[in-house]
Write a protein that holds these residues in place. Structure first.
Motif, PDB file in Angstrom:
ATOM      1  N   GLY A 141     -11.152   1.998 -10.351  1.00  0.00           N
ATOM      2  CA  GLY A 141     -11.295   0.671 -10.927  1.00  0.00           C
ATOM      3  C   GLY A 141     -11.224  -0.398  -9.859  1.00  0.00           C
ATOM      4  N   VAL A 142     -11.411  -1.640 -10.293  1.00  0.00           N
ATOM      5  CA  VAL A 142     -11.343  -2.789  -9.391  1.00  0.00           C
ATOM      6  C   VAL A 142     -10.302  -3.739  -9.962  1.00  0.00           C
ATOM      7  CG1 VAL A 142     -12.618  -4.689  -8.329  1.00  0.00           C
ATOM      8  CG2 VAL A 142     -13.785  -2.520  -8.798  1.00  0.00           C
ATOM      9  N   LYS A 143      -9.157  -3.822  -9.288  1.00  0.00           N
ATOM     10  CA  LYS A 143      -8.036  -4.613  -9.791  1.00  0.00           C
ATOM     11  C   LYS A 143      -8.403  -6.092  -9.960  1.00  0.00           C
ATOM     12  CE  LYS A 143      -3.108  -5.084  -9.139  1.00  0.00           C
ATOM     13  NZ  LYS A 143      -1.957  -4.629  -8.386  1.00  0.00           N
ATOM     14  N   GLU A 144      -9.106  -6.642  -8.952  1.00  0.00           N
ATOM     15  CA  GLU A 144      -9.438  -8.073  -8.991  1.00  0.00           C
ATOM     16  C   GLU A 144     -10.347  -8.428 -10.166  1.00  0.00           C
ATOM     17  OE1 GLU A 144      -8.030  -6.792  -5.197  1.00  0.00           O
ATOM     18  OE2 GLU A 144      -9.774  -6.098  -6.302  1.00  0.00           O
ATOM     19  N   ALA A 145     -11.152  -7.486 -10.618  1.00  0.00           N
ATOM     20  CA  ALA A 145     -12.063  -7.733 -11.738  1.00  0.00           C
ATOM     21  C   ALA A 145     -11.486  -7.226 -13.057  1.00  0.00           C
ATOM     22  CB  ALA A 145     -13.406  -7.060 -11.469  1.00  0.00           C
ATOM     23  N   ASP A 146     -10.237  -6.752 -13.033  1.00  0.00           N
ATOM     24  CA  ASP A 146      -9.596  -6.164 -14.205  1.00  0.00           C
ATOM     25  C   ASP A 146     -10.505  -5.100 -14.830  1.00  0.00           C
ATOM     26  OD1 ASP A 146      -7.446  -5.810 -15.913  1.00  0.00           O
ATOM     27  OD2 ASP A 146      -8.256  -7.205 -17.402  1.00  0.00           O
ATOM     28  N   PHE A 147     -11.062  -4.257 -13.955  1.00  0.00           N
ATOM     29  CA  PHE A 147     -12.005  -3.217 -14.357  1.00  0.00           C
ATOM     30  C   PHE A 147     -11.359  -1.860 -14.125  1.00  0.00           C
ATOM     31  CE2 PHE A 147     -15.495  -0.408 -12.574  1.00  0.00           C
ATOM     32  CZ  PHE A 147     -16.070  -0.089 -13.789  1.00  0.00           C
ATOM     33  N   LYS A 148     -11.089  -1.144 -15.208  1.00  0.00           N
ATOM     34  CA  LYS A 148     -10.562   0.211 -15.091  1.00  0.00           C
ATOM     35  C   LYS A 148     -11.602   1.142 -15.694  1.00  0.00           C
ATOM     36  CE  LYS A 148      -7.923   0.250 -19.369  1.00  0.00           C
ATOM     37  NZ  LYS A 148      -6.701   0.551 -20.020  1.00  0.00           N
ATOM     38  N   ASP A 149     -12.001   2.146 -14.913  1.00  0.00           N
ATOM     39  CA  ASP A 149     -13.070   3.005 -15.378  1.00  0.00           C
ATOM     40  C   ASP A 149     -12.601   4.419 -15.675  1.00  0.00           C
ATOM     41  OD1 ASP A 149     -16.053   2.985 -15.834  1.00  0.00           O
ATOM     42  OD2 ASP A 149     -15.841   4.761 -14.569  1.00  0.00           O
ATOM     43  N   GLY A 150     -11.736   4.981 -14.839  1.00  0.00           N
ATOM     44  CA  GLY A 150     -11.350   6.349 -15.106  1.00  0.00           C
ATOM     45  C   GLY A 150     -10.463   6.961 -14.064  1.00  0.00           C
ATOM     46  N   LEU A 151     -10.649   8.270 -13.847  1.00  0.00           N
ATOM     47  CA  LEU A 151      -9.765   9.049 -12.999  1.00  0.00           C
ATOM     48  C   LEU A 151     -10.573  10.101 -12.256  1.00  0.00           C
ATOM     49  CD1 LEU A 151      -6.686   9.696 -12.415  1.00  0.00           C
ATOM     50  CD2 LEU A 151      -6.942  11.467 -14.157  1.00  0.00           C
ATOM     51  N   LEU A 152     -10.344  10.177 -10.961  1.00  0.00           N
ATOM     52  CA  LEU A 152     -10.947  11.188 -10.097  1.00  0.00           C
ATOM     53  C   LEU A 152      -9.836  12.158  -9.714  1.00  0.00           C
ATOM     54  CD1 LEU A 152     -13.539  11.978  -8.558  1.00  0.00           C
ATOM     55  CD2 LEU A 152     -12.823  10.420  -6.746  1.00  0.00           C
ATOM     56  N   VAL A 153     -10.047  13.461  -9.921  1.00  0.00           N
ATOM     57  CA  VAL A 153      -9.000  14.441  -9.684  1.00  0.00           C
ATOM     58  C   VAL A 153      -9.561  15.646  -8.934  1.00  0.00           C
ATOM     59  CG1 VAL A 153      -9.347  15.471 -11.964  1.00  0.00           C
ATOM     60  CG2 VAL A 153      -7.209  15.842 -10.801  1.00  0.00           C
ATOM     61  N   VAL A 154      -8.762  16.177  -8.013  1.00  0.00           N
ATOM     62  CA  VAL A 154      -9.114  17.388  -7.266  1.00  0.00           C
ATOM     63  C   VAL A 154      -7.912  18.326  -7.335  1.00  0.00           C
ATOM     64  CG1 VAL A 154      -9.906  18.345  -5.074  1.00  0.00           C
ATOM     65  CG2 VAL A 154     -10.513  15.998  -5.678  1.00  0.00           C
ATOM     66  N   VAL A 155      -8.168  19.593  -7.664  1.00  0.00           N
ATOM     67  CA  VAL A 155      -7.086  20.572  -7.773  1.00  0.00           C
ATOM     68  C   VAL A 155      -7.409  21.799  -6.937  1.00  0.00           C
ATOM     69  CG1 VAL A 155      -6.517  19.793 -10.106  1.00  0.00           C
ATOM     70  CG2 VAL A 155      -7.979  21.795  -9.812  1.00  0.00           C
ATOM     71  N   SER A 156      -6.355  22.557  -6.617  1.00  0.00           N
ATOM     72  CA  SER A 156      -6.510  23.811  -5.877  1.00  0.00           C
ATOM     73  C   SER A 156      -5.576  24.851  -6.467  1.00  0.00           C
ATOM     74  CB  SER A 156      -6.173  23.606  -4.397  1.00  0.00           C
ATOM     75  OG  SER A 156      -6.180  24.845  -3.727  1.00  0.00           O
ATOM     76  N   SER A 157      -5.981  26.095  -6.397  1.00  0.00           N
ATOM     77  CA  SER A 157      -5.130  27.186  -6.876  1.00  0.00           C
ATOM     78  C   SER A 157      -4.017  27.503  -5.881  1.00  0.00           C
ATOM     79  CB  SER A 157      -5.964  28.438  -7.143  1.00  0.00           C
ATOM     80  OG  SER A 157      -6.668  28.804  -5.983  1.00  0.00           O
ATOM     81  N   GLU A 158      -4.069  26.896  -4.709  1.00  0.00           N
ATOM     82  CA  GLU A 158      -3.047  27.117  -3.683  1.00  0.00           C
ATOM     83  C   GLU A 158      -2.032  25.977  -3.683  1.00  0.00           C
ATOM     84  OE1 GLU A 158      -4.778  27.737   0.190  1.00  0.00           O
ATOM     85  OE2 GLU A 158      -6.534  28.667  -0.711  1.00  0.00           O
ATOM     86  N   PRO A 159      -0.741  26.269  -3.490  1.00  0.00           N
ATOM     87  CA  PRO A 159       0.235  25.192  -3.322  1.00  0.00           C
ATOM     88  C   PRO A 159       0.011  24.503  -1.975  1.00  0.00           C
ATOM     89  CG  PRO A 159       1.293  27.311  -3.008  1.00  0.00           C
ATOM     90  CD  PRO A 159      -0.123  27.593  -3.429  1.00  0.00           C
ATOM     91  N   LYS A 160       0.367  23.242  -1.904  1.00  0.00           N
ATOM     92  CA  LYS A 160       0.296  22.441  -0.672  1.00  0.00           C
ATOM     93  C   LYS A 160      -1.102  22.458  -0.048  1.00  0.00           C
ATOM     94  CE  LYS A 160       5.152  23.057   0.254  1.00  0.00           C
ATOM     95  NZ  LYS A 160       6.195  23.504   1.134  1.00  0.00           N
ATOM     96  N   ALA A 161      -2.126  22.388  -0.879  1.00  0.00           N
ATOM     97  CA  ALA A 161      -3.509  22.400  -0.385  1.00  0.00           C
ATOM     98  C   ALA A 161      -3.938  21.040   0.150  1.00  0.00           C
ATOM     99  CB  ALA A 161      -4.460  22.837  -1.494  1.00  0.00           C
TER     100      ALA A 161
END
Length: 187
Positions: A141-161
């Motif tokens: 999102g863009v805080k200054e424009a009060d624009f929230k769009d979503g969430l970007l996420v990355v996961v791994s099957s390994e700990p501490k990746a």
């Protein structure tokens, strides 16, 4: 960190930069995907490369969620093999409300080294038995424009990746995505 950012942007980021450039030009109805949709996919591909500490990069998965009219996060695109991420986040899980609040704060980021050892709201992306151990996520999102769009996420099957620099690279990608989407929506 500079080397990681350069690797992220040179490996998967060039398509992000090209797609951002297309957003600033006139959109043609003949294009296969609108530039905003293409940008989401290119950012997702680049985000998947941000696991610097993983021994098996092919098991890194990424997903992008957008806020829907209902205020919940809905899956837009995912590179998530094997398995599949949840299609909607907002009402079912123990940590859904925490994740919604987190995603409402533009460019806020979080890293969890071991989902099994820590109590974190980033443990809810898969239904049933979790197959991932570590996770990084960034609100888009863009805080200054009060624009929230979503969430970007990355996961791994390994700990501490993921290292802190991986989270910073994800935050950079989320910022590029937010800027491009804000442009498309005319903010």
């Amino acid at each position: 960190m500079a080397a990681l950012l350069a690797r992220t942007l040179s490996g998967g980021g060039l398509p992000v930069i090209v797609t951002l450039g297309r957003l600033t030009s006139k959109y043609s109805a003949n294009e296969a995907k609108p530039p905003g949709e293409a940008l989401k996919h290119q950012v997702l591909r680049a985000a998947r490369r941000t696991a610097s500490h993983t021994r098996e990069p092919s098991l890194t998965r990424a997903a992008y969620y957008e806020f829907g009219q209902d205020g919940y996060l809905h899956l837009v695109d995912a590179l998530w093999d094997p398995g599949a991420p949840r299609r909607m986040i907002g009402a079912d899980g123990d940590h859904d409300q925490d994740l919604l609040q987190f995603a409402s704060n533009p460019l806020r980021g979080k890293r969890v080294d071991d989902i099994e050892a820590e109590d974190s709201f980033l443990d809810i992306f898969e239904i049933g038995k979790r197959r991932y151990r570590s996770c990084i996520a960034c609100a888009v999102g863009v805080k200054e424009a009060d624009f929230k769009d979503g969430l970007l996420v990355v996961v791994s099957s390994e700990p501490k990746a993921f290292a802190e620099s991986d989270l910073e690279a994800l935050r950079l990608l989320a910022g590029a995505l937010a800027a491009g989407l804000a442009h498309v929506k005319g903010l």
